[in-house]
Every structure is written in C-alpha cells, then in structure tokens.
Design a protein around this motif. Structure first.
Motif, PDB file in Angstrom:
ATOM      1  N   LEU A   4       0.827  -1.199   0.000  1.00 53.51           N
ATOM      2  CA  LEU A   4       0.000   0.000   0.000  1.00 53.51           C
ATOM      3  C   LEU A   4       0.869   1.260   0.000  1.00 53.51           C
ATOM      4  O   LEU A   4       0.600   2.209  -0.751  1.00 53.51           O
ATOM      5  N   LYS A   7       2.433   1.626  -3.434  1.00 52.72           N
ATOM      6  CA  LYS A   7       1.456   2.101  -4.413  1.00 52.72           C
ATOM      7  C   LYS A   7       1.154   3.580  -4.236  1.00 52.72           C
ATOM      8  O   LYS A   7       1.008   4.315  -5.220  1.00 52.72           O
ATOM      9  N   LEU A   8       1.082   4.047  -3.007  1.00 60.05           N
ATOM     10  CA  LEU A   8       0.865   5.475  -2.767  1.00 60.05           C
ATOM     11  C   LEU A   8       2.049   6.307  -3.258  1.00 60.05           C
ATOM     12  O   LEU A   8       1.860   7.374  -3.857  1.00 60.05           O
TER      13      LEU A   8
END
Length: 62
Positions: A4, A7-8
């Motif tokens: 996560l 991906k950010l």
C-alpha cells in the motif's frame, strides 16, 4: 502494508510527472528567470515523462 505504501508513492510520483508535463510552461515562468524558456520547458517535460514512467512501473509491479 508495504504494498500500500509503495502504491501510494507510485501514485504520487506519477502525479508529479503528469503535472510537470502539462504545466511545464507555467512552472518555467514562475521558477526560472532566464531568456531561453523553451529549453527549460523541454527539460521539465522530459523529467515529467521519466517520473511518469517510474511511477507507472511502481504501480504495475507492486
């Protein structure tokens, strides 16, 4: 959790790259105050394309 975060980071890098591509002329006028703005604009567009590719690869491989 790590995916996560990666991906950010990829989305942020991609977003900055796209902003550099589309707003290169405006950014060049605000930041730089020298005569040849066309070369600076081209440089920012190339930097934006590279950042966009890096961000897209991060998103694709994570």
């Amino acid at each position: 959790m790590l995916q996560l975060i990666l991906k950010l980071i990829g989305v942020v890098i991609l977003l900055v790259g796209v902003i550099f591509i589309y707003d290169a002329r405006i950014i060049t006028k605000k930041l730089f105050d020298f005569g040849d703005q066309n070369e600076a604009t081209s440089g920012l567009k190339i930097l934006g394309a590279i950042l966009s590719l890096i961000g897209a690869f991060i998103l694709y491989f994570c």
